[in-house]
Scaffold this motif. Structure first.
Motif, PDB file in Angstrom:
ATOM      1  N   TYR A 107      25.540  41.932  41.118  1.00 25.44           N
ATOM      2  CA  TYR A 107      24.536  42.957  40.859  1.00 25.44           C
ATOM      3  C   TYR A 107      23.482  42.373  39.930  1.00 25.44           C
ATOM      4  O   TYR A 107      23.607  41.248  39.439  1.00 25.44           O
ATOM      5  CB  TYR A 107      25.155  44.214  40.240  1.00 25.44           C
ATOM      6  N   TRP A 325      35.141  54.616  42.115  1.00 29.23           N
ATOM      7  CA  TRP A 325      34.208  53.735  41.397  1.00 29.23           C
ATOM      8  C   TRP A 325      33.857  54.339  40.044  1.00 29.23           C
ATOM      9  O   TRP A 325      33.620  55.555  39.929  1.00 29.23           O
ATOM     10  CB  TRP A 325      32.937  53.529  42.212  1.00 29.23           C
ATOM     11  N   ARG A 329      29.929  50.556  37.993  1.00 28.29           N
ATOM     12  CA  ARG A 329      29.780  50.084  39.368  1.00 28.29           C
ATOM     13  C   ARG A 329      28.834  50.978  40.161  1.00 28.29           C
ATOM     14  O   ARG A 329      28.018  50.486  40.959  1.00 28.29           O
ATOM     15  CB  ARG A 329      31.139  50.012  40.052  1.00 28.29           C
ATOM     16  N   HIS A 332      25.135  50.053  38.988  1.00 31.98           N
ATOM     17  CA  HIS A 332      24.604  48.775  39.459  1.00 31.98           C
ATOM     18  C   HIS A 332      24.415  48.767  40.972  1.00 31.98           C
ATOM     19  O   HIS A 332      23.449  48.168  41.469  1.00 31.98           O
ATOM     20  CB  HIS A 332      25.525  47.638  39.031  1.00 31.98           C
ATOM     21  N   THR A 333      25.292  49.415  41.703  1.00 33.28           N
ATOM     22  CA  THR A 333      25.131  49.465  43.156  1.00 33.28           C
ATOM     23  C   THR A 333      23.921  50.308  43.530  1.00 33.28           C
ATOM     24  O   THR A 333      23.123  49.924  44.400  1.00 33.28           O
ATOM     25  CB  THR A 333      26.406  50.034  43.814  1.00 33.28           C
TER      26      THR A 333
END
Length: 474
Positions: A107, A325, A329, A332-333
């Motif tokens: 990321y 998640w 996470r 950043h995704t």
């Protein structure tokens, strides 16, 4: 962007999730640090194409050629620029100590570091802006030479607005968009107040009558805070945001700023009652609290708020499909997805809108998708390893003649004042009826949040979508 910005390469820069081929021996994996591949010398066909189109362009520019030739012309020009117009301001001697990235994260990092497998600091906030011109040609002239001809007279005679000239093929969101994107790419920081340039004024100049000083004083660009090690090097300047196309105008260029913009739950950014919160810093309460809010106005407020909401919508979608998640996470995704969306808009919508020629429409779509029909990629995936057939996305990392960075010339190319209107006619988004007309000062700086609060985002988006920016003309 996949290259130094000389060629307006579009598409997100290959991040650490897409390392260059041959990087298996990274530190921590039992071998010595790898060396980046050097630029490949041009082959015979590349040299032939360059020479041929150099002759053609003496009489006809690329946009004047038939579509197939125009596309080939642009390809040749891009290859020429990659070879000949990228110059590292740290110098070939390696003034900046380069170190391999120990761990390639899947990321975007907070400060732009760790994107390149061979150079952890490439594109990081606080690294220098590079050049598109050879370094021996970028030494500045002395102050006396800079005043002849007078910059003020150039401004008065060539740039001063004597009447608003609209660009009828664009709406005002296009003007806000490019400033929004630029704030994620490059910034020199606050100008120096010590030893400003002094610009003499002509006898008929009315600057002083409007409250200006005589002579006019212009603050100098903030110098590079890191002293040069080479006495014969030209002045350089530091980028105070990340160089990469990573949405840093929304997310900030350091971890502290980024975390202050987040709720800490579900990966989401702070959005209160449909608006970004006010900047909590003293004297900044009139601005939105976001990654970058310099030179702020209502147009930027609309886009910063819109893409913060888009980030949150992406987070909600991800969480509905990946309930295990955690916040980090999800954040950043969603940032990766949101940044890719912005890059795609810029590539296949904004740029062809500004440079509205058939050649550019096809070229920018080929940049993103490749020259093959889209059904080919959907059916068979990427064809080949290069960028021509299947587009830049997913192609190998290649920085060509210099490490990636934004350049001074790229920044200088964006002089946006002709795009900004003197006034804005605010319309109701339901009926299109005129609500009122305001001047630009009533929607920028200290008036930014109050203007958005007064008129609402729906009416302002409708107004911007039905208003024209200024044409880019003298």
């Amino acid at each position: 962007m996949t290259d130094t910005a000389s060629t307006e390469q579009t598409g997100p820069a290959p991040g650490p999730s897409a390392p260059a081929p041959g990087t298996a021996g990274l530190p921590g994996q039992g071998s010595r640090p790898p060396q980046p591949p050097g630029p490949c010398p041009p082959g015979f066909l590349e040299r032939l194409g360059s020479a041929a189109f150099a002759r053609v362009n003496e009489v006809r520019e690329w946009h004047e050629l038939p579509l197939p030739l125009g596309l080939l012309n642009l390809r040749v020009l891009r290859d020429d620029l990659r070879r000949k117009n990228l110059y590292d301001t740290y110098g070939a001697g390696g003034e900046r100590r380069r170190r391999a990235t120990s761990t390639l994260l899947p990321y975007r990092s907070y400060d732009g570091s760790g994107y390149d497998p061979y150079d952890e600091d490439m594109g990081r906030v606080g690294t220098r802006l590079d050049r598109n011109a050879p370094l021996d040609l970028v030494f500045p002239e002395g102050d006396e030479a800079l005043m002849s001809p007078s910059p003020r007279e150039i401004s008065r005679q060539l740039l001063a607005r004597r009447g608003f000239v609209p660009a009828p093929t664009l709406n005002l969101l296009a003007a806000a968009w490019i400033q929004f994107e630029n704030h994620g790419w490059a910034n020199h920081g606050d100008n120096e107040e010590a030893e400003p340039f002094t610009v003499p004024l002509a006898e008929d100049d009315d600057w002083a009558e409007h409250g200006g000083t005589c002579p006019m004083r212009i603050n100098r660009t903030r110098p590079d805070p890191v002293a040069h090690t080479a006495a014969d090097a030209p002045p350089t300047y530091e980028n105070t945001v990340t160089h990469w196309w990573d949405g840093s105008q929304i997310y900030g260029s350091d971890e502290e700023r980024c975390r202050a913009l987040r709720t800490g739950e579900g990966g989401r950014l702070i959005v209160e009652d449909g608006r970004l919160p006010a900047d909590p810093r003293p004297g900044k309460e009139c601005l939105d609290w976001t990654g970058m809010n310099s030179d702020y106005w209502a147009g930027l407020s609309l886009l910063h708020t819109l893409f913060a909401k888009e980030h949150n919508a992406i987070c909600d979608f991800l969480r509905s499909h990946r309930p295990t998640w955690d916040d980090e996470r999800l954040f950043h995704t969603a940032r990766l997805v949101n940044t890719a969306l912005m890059a795609k808009i810029h590539t296949v919508e904004w740029t062809p809108g500004i440079l509205d020629t058939p050649v550019l429409h096809h070229a920018m779509n080929a940049n993103w998708y490749g020259v093959l029909p889209r059904w080919v990629s959907k059916t068979f995936g990427r064809i080949g390893t290069g960028e021509m057939l299947s587009g830049i996305l997913g192609s190998p990392t290649d920085h060509h003649a210099a490490p990636f960075s934004m350049t001074e010339e790229f920044v200088s190319a964006y002089r946006l004042h002709p795009l900004i209107p003197d006034e804005l006619t605010v319309r109701d988004h339901r009926a299109g009826a005129v609500r009122t007309t305001i001047g630009f000062d009533e929607m920028q700086g200290r008036a930014t949040r109050s203007s958005v609060d007064e008129f609402g985002m729906s009416d302002l988006f409708y107004t911007f979508g039905t208003s024209h920016p200024g044409a880019l003309v003298l």
